[in-house]
Structure formats: C-alpha cells, structure tokens
Design an enzyme around this catalytic site. Structure first.
Site, PDB file in Angstrom:
ATOM      1  CD  GLU A   1      59.892 -22.832  58.213  1.00 42.20           C
ATOM      2  OE1 GLU A   1      58.758 -21.928  58.167  1.00 42.20           O
ATOM      3  OE2 GLU A   1      60.217 -22.676  60.376  1.00 42.20           O
TER       4      GLU A   1
ATOM      5  CD  GLU B   1      29.628 -25.733  55.995  1.00 43.54           C
ATOM      6  OE1 GLU B   1      30.221 -24.968  55.519  1.00 43.54           O
ATOM      7  OE2 GLU B   1      30.190 -25.753  57.317  1.00 43.54           O
TER       8      GLU B   1
ATOM      9  CD  GLU C   1      45.766 -22.319  68.205  1.00 39.69           C
ATOM     10  OE1 GLU C   1      47.158 -22.533  67.652  1.00 39.69           O
ATOM     11  OE2 GLU C   1      46.470 -22.758  69.358  1.00 39.69           O
TER      12      GLU C   1
ATOM     13  CE  LYS D   1      12.435 -13.066  41.054  1.00 41.58           C
ATOM     14  NZ  LYS D   1      10.907 -12.728  40.930  1.00 41.58           N
ATOM     15  N   PRO D   2      16.942 -13.948  44.013  1.00 46.67           N
ATOM     16  CG  PRO D   2      19.007 -12.271  45.123  1.00 46.67           C
ATOM     17  CD  PRO D   2      17.364 -13.034  44.309  1.00 46.67           C
ATOM     18  CB  THR D   3      16.253 -17.401  48.691  1.00 49.17           C
ATOM     19  OG1 THR D   3      17.230 -16.771  49.353  1.00 49.17           O
ATOM     20  CG2 THR D   3      15.789 -18.923  49.180  1.00 49.17           C
TER      21      THR D   3
ATOM     22  CE  LYS E   1      27.813 -24.167  52.164  1.00 49.15           C
ATOM     23  NZ  LYS E   1      28.755 -23.388  52.198  1.00 49.15           N
TER      24      LYS E   1
ATOM     25  CD  GLU F   1      35.194 -26.784  42.624  1.00 51.97           C
ATOM     26  OE1 GLU F   1      34.936 -25.199  43.727  1.00 51.97           O
ATOM     27  OE2 GLU F   1      35.675 -26.945  42.297  1.00 51.97           O
TER      28      GLU F   1
ATOM     29  CG  HIS G   1      48.496 -24.913  66.410  1.00 50.82           C
ATOM     30  ND1 HIS G   1      48.689 -23.980  66.531  1.00 50.82           N
ATOM     31  CD2 HIS G   1      49.686 -26.026  66.196  1.00 50.82           C
ATOM     32  CE1 HIS G   1      49.840 -23.312  65.505  1.00 50.82           C
ATOM     33  NE2 HIS G   1      50.309 -25.110  65.266  1.00 50.82           N
TER      34      HIS G   1
ATOM     35  CB  CYS H   1      53.430 -23.434  66.430  1.00 56.88           C
ATOM     36  SG  CYS H   1      53.634 -24.786  65.633  1.00 56.88           S
ATOM     37  CG  LEU H   2      57.018 -19.129  64.424  1.00 56.27           C
ATOM     38  CD1 LEU H   2      58.107 -19.253  63.586  1.00 56.27           C
ATOM     39  CD2 LEU H   2      56.639 -18.245  62.445  1.00 56.27           C
TER      40      LEU H   2
END
Length: 561
Positions: free
Chosen positions: A409, A142, A515, A191-193, A18, A151, A513, A385-386
């Site tokens: 940490e 979406e 990216e 059929k599922p659709t 989606k 839910e 980050h 980062c890490l």
C-alpha cells in the site's frame, strides 16, 4: 404490541448531541425492559460514509454485518448494548441509488419517479424495515443534519407522513435545539429555538418534546418560556446542559422524568427501571477521574486534530481504565511529526502505545517507529488493523534483517512486501463498500496473550481492510520470534500477532477493530488487557498481580422478551 417509533430532530446548529440524546433515551427504555432498536437517517448524498475522510464525519463505524456507518451508531451500540445492523443507517445517496436502480430495471414503467411519493415512500419503508428485522418494542430514529436544510426536507416529509399513518400513541417527536448563553448579556436566549420550532412546524411537524442543549443550565422559567412560545407542555421541555461525561446524560434526563413522559406519550407501561449496571459504571468513572495518579496511553495516528476520528478507540480505552478503577489519560500523537530525533521526548513517558487503523502513506514511518520503540523499550503495545501491519513491517526490518520491508500500500516496489493486497481485492476498482467488512471468525492459539484475553479459542471481531500479512514471509517472521496467535479458521489469514511474554511484557496486534464491540460495562478484551499491562508498567507491578480497585462495574441484565 405495535412497535413504537421515536424521531429525534435537531435545530439551529449541527453537532448538538442529538445522537447522545437518542442513545440516552434508548438506554432508559431498555432499563425498563423494552427491546430497543436505533437508526440514523443521514441526508447527505454519499451512499455511506465509508469513502469520507474522518475530517468530514469522524470515524467510520462498522456493524457486525459489515455496514460502514456514521459514528453515532457507535454511541447507540455502547449505550443500549445491542449489535446494530445495515438497517440502522441510511442516506439520501442510498435511497436515490436504490430508486434509480429500480427505475432502470423498469419497475416504474409508465410512471414519473418523483420525490413525493417515491423518495418519501422509500424512506418510510426503511423505518418499517428495521422494525420488522429487529422485532423491537421501540425504534428510535435520529435525523441527521438540522431542520431547515434543503437536503433533509424529504426526510422531514417522510416523518410527517409516517406519523399521520400511525395511531397518535405509536409515535413521538423529540426536537433537540440549541439554547445559547450570551456572555456579554449574561443570559440564555430562547429565540434560536423558537425559530427552529417555527421552521419545524412550517414543515408539518409539531414536537412532543423539546430538549434544550446549552453549556449553561437552562432554568425552569426559561423552559416555561420555550414551552409557551413553541406550544409544548411545560413538563415536556427538558434541560440537557453539558455533563462531565456523555455517560452522565441518561441519569441527567431520567432525573427530570424524560423517559417517564416518553413512555406516557407512547402508551407504554411504566415498568420499573433498573439502571444499576449503568450507574455502577458512571460511579466508577468519576471515582477514577479524581485520582491524581495517571496512566498515560499514547495513540499514534494520522487524524490527531480530530479526536472523533478515533472515537471508538478512545472510548474502549476509557472503558478499560474504569474497569480497573484507574485514571487513564489518552494523548493523540501525530505520526507524521514523529522521528528518531523526537521519539524519546514524545513517547518516553508513555505507559502504553497504541497504533489505530488508517489508510494512506502519511505518517506511516512515525507509526513504524512507535512500534519499534514499544518493542525495544518493552512498553505495552496494541496494534489495531494498520497497527498490526506496521508492527509486522517494523519486526521484519529490525528483527529479521529485511531492510525496506513495507506494505505494498505504501511501497509497491518494496524488496520485502510483508503486507500485501488480499487476493480477493485484486481487480477491485470501486472504493465504496468493497473492503473486507464486518465480523469474521478467528481461531486463537493456546498459550498466547490473545487467548488469555478472550478466554476461549474461537472469537469474532469486526474488520475493515484490504491488506493482510503476506504468507510468503510468514515462516521467516515466525522463525525470528513473531508469534501468530490468531488466524482465520482455514489458517490462511493472519488475524493476530504478538511477542512471547518472556520477550516482552505485552505486545499484541490484531487485524480487526475490537474497539467497535467495547461497552462501558464490558471493555473489549484486547483493550482491557492492554490497559492492564500499561497500568502494571506505570505502577511497577506484574500485570497478573493487578486487581480492580474502587467501585466495581457490574454487567447489564438481559433484555426482557
């Protein structure tokens, strides 16, 4: 012009695509000069995905303003080339949290707070909020999950009400549904659709368009059958079978007139489409993938069974490889399984090594070992980062003689805590949305690899961390040769580190980050230069002598106002 709203729902199963369908439509509308905003509404009860394991929902994508969001927002940003905001992702948990806080304040004194109208009104307010905040011509929303999920029912009802309140041409509904191929019968089943659309209609929503997802081509006669049984016009049922790359989906849908039909339904002027920049990227992508010569990047992480955990990292590496017209192969390496006995067999063929972000002790020594291998064997290295923190730990141990150096940490009793909790994080007990999140500025030191990559002194990248380089050890680290190439404007926070180019061909790590801001037509600068160094190592040339080959990738044009 009134803002138009497009809602995208999914049927039969999750993970259909989606988000890619929605992002592809966003790209096609933007190519026609429309300003597009995108939003993901997730029905789960977490307030946001920030505290979820990547095994649950993949990576946590961070927006410019510091919102921890679903990974689909990464697809949205990469496809429409726009920075999204906190308004672009909300959950049932966030909706209920806001309502309960208002109820406790007394905002509903005398009234009973109910799913209808209070929850549905709150959801509709969020549809309007992104419209007002973005000033978009078209908002694409979406709905997470699958039609029929308990839910998700308040979200579906909110969409029904919202559409009822708008003029018919101001909204449209796209239903993405599975059309499976049954190998034993050698045929595709509709059929599922049919049942999925029946479920959707029972909840008061009638789709304007159906997008058929399948691993086989969905022929015209099958689509006509779906149109007939689902009461949708035949030319409003589109085929979206698996493409070689997700970046091919916009063209695949455009070739069927998908964006044309959506514009017609929304009463939008059918402006001329300019997809030249996008098609320059996909052309370069496919040309690069035909090459037999492969540059190998090893990503040493923790969640290697699920590539979506490092989705933005993987995409940024692909963007960078395509930029240079080279075939870049990415292999995920489990840091927990990496030890001194096996490091050469695992990393020996690597042209570049990347350690991405992450949390927790598991696999940390393997990541430190990979940083050591890259430093000592002069293999291009990028730490994210890490990845910066393990590089500092490794350098402290083996270049500064700080045996047992670590992050608090992972070892609160380390004799050399070179990575420490940020002062503002002390005393913070709650885990959700309490890290240093979002875009922060970084001042880059002149003459460094980081400054060369960005081409300017001041940059900003998105962050998601609680720990930082301990300034008590900074002078000693720098004296041993670690270059602090980027800091916060006040100089107190180490943002980027590297090794001098006369010591190592390319070794850079950043606390942020980058990216998250990489785009197909504009790779993130540090990723681009890291991949450039890896290609140069593979081809045995100086990285400064490496040039783009093949189809050039051209930048996006600005969006019409």
């Amino acid at each position: 012009m009134a803002t138009r709203h497009v809602f995208v729902t999914g049927g039969v199963v999750s993970a259909l695509g989606k988000g890619i369908t929605a992002a592809s439509l966003g790209r096609l509308l933007k190519a026609r000069g429309y300003k597009v905003a995108m939003q993901k509404a997730d029905p789960y009860l977490n307030v946001d995905p920030g505290t979820m394991s990547p095994f649950q929902h993949g990576e946590v994508f961070v927006t410019e303003d510091g919102k921890e969001t679903d990974l689909d927002l990464g697809h949205y940003e990469r496809f429409i080339n726009e920075n999204l905001s906190e308004d672009s992702n909300f959950t049932s948990g966030l909706v209920y949290q806001d309502l309960i806080e208002r109820e406790r304040r007394g905002d509903f004194l005398g009234g009973t707070v109910q799913v209808i109208p209070h929850v549905t009104n709150e959801i509709k307010d969020r549809f309007r909020r992104i419209e007002q905040a973005s000033g978009a011509d078209v908002v694409i929303t979406e709905l997470g999950g699958t039609i029929g999920d308990i839910e998700g029912q308040p979200f579906v009802e909110a969409v029904r009400q919202f559409r009822k309140e708008k003029a018919p041409h101001e909204t449209c509904l796209i239903h993405v549904s599975l059309v499976p191929y049954i190998a034993a019968a050698h045929e595709i089943k509709t059929k599922p659709t049919q049942h999925s659309v029946k479920e959707l209609r029972s909840m008061g929503l009638v789709p304007d368009f159906i997008v058929c997802r399948s691993d086989h081509e969905v022929e015209r006669d099958v689509r006509d059958k779906i149109a007939s049984f689902c009461d949708v016009e035949p030319d409003c049922v589109f085929e979206n079978s698996d493409c070689p790359s997700i970046y091919d989906v916009p063209r695949h849908l455009a070739d069927q007139g998908f964006d044309t039909k959506v514009c017609q339904k929304l009463g939008l002027e059918l402006r001329e489409s300019d997809m030249s920049s996008w098609y320059s990227f996909t052309g370069a992508l496919h040309e690069a993938e035909t090459l037999r010569d492969i540059t190998r990047i090893k990503v040493v992480g923790k969640y290697t069974q699920l590539p979506d955990a490092y989705l933005s990292v993987i995409e940024a590496l692909h963007h960078s490889g395509v930029y240079y017209g080279r075939h870049v192969e990415i292999e995920l390496v489990d840091g927990e399984a990496l030890d001194a006995e096996h490091v050469e067999s695992v990393l020996g063929e690597a042209d570049g090594i990347l350690v991405p972000g992450g949390f927790g002790l598991r696999g940390i020594e393997g990541k430190i070992l990979s940083a050591q291998w890259a430093r000592e064997r002069k293999v291009p290295y990028l730490g994210v980062c890490l990845g910066l923190q393990v590089a500092v730990c490794e350098f402290a141990r083996h270049a500064c003689g700080m045996e047992g150096a670590n992050s608090v940490e992972f070892d609160a009793q380390s004799p050399y805590p070179v990575i420490d909790l940020m002062p503002e994080q002390r005393g913070v007990d709650e885990k959700g949305a309490t890290m240093r999140l979002g875009a922060y500025p970084c001042v880059l030191r002149e003459g460094t690899l980081a400054r060369e990559a960005y081409g300017r002194e001041l940059v900003d990248e998105r962050h998601r961390h609680r720990f930082e380089v301990n300034n008590d050890f900074r002078e000693r680290l720098e004296a041993a040769g670690l270059v602090v190439s980027g800091t916060s404007p006040d100089g107190l926070l180490v943002e980027m580190i590297e090794l001098a180019e006369d010591v190592h061909p390319w070794f850079v790590a950043c606390q942020a980050h980058p990216e998250f801001k990489s785009r197909p037509n504009a790779p993130a600068p540090l990723f681009r230069e890291f991949v450039r160094a890896a290609i140069a190592r593979h081809e045995g040339v100086n990285r400064h002598d490496l040039h783009v080959v093949g189809v050039p990738v051209i930048p996006d044009r600005p969006t019409a106002s």
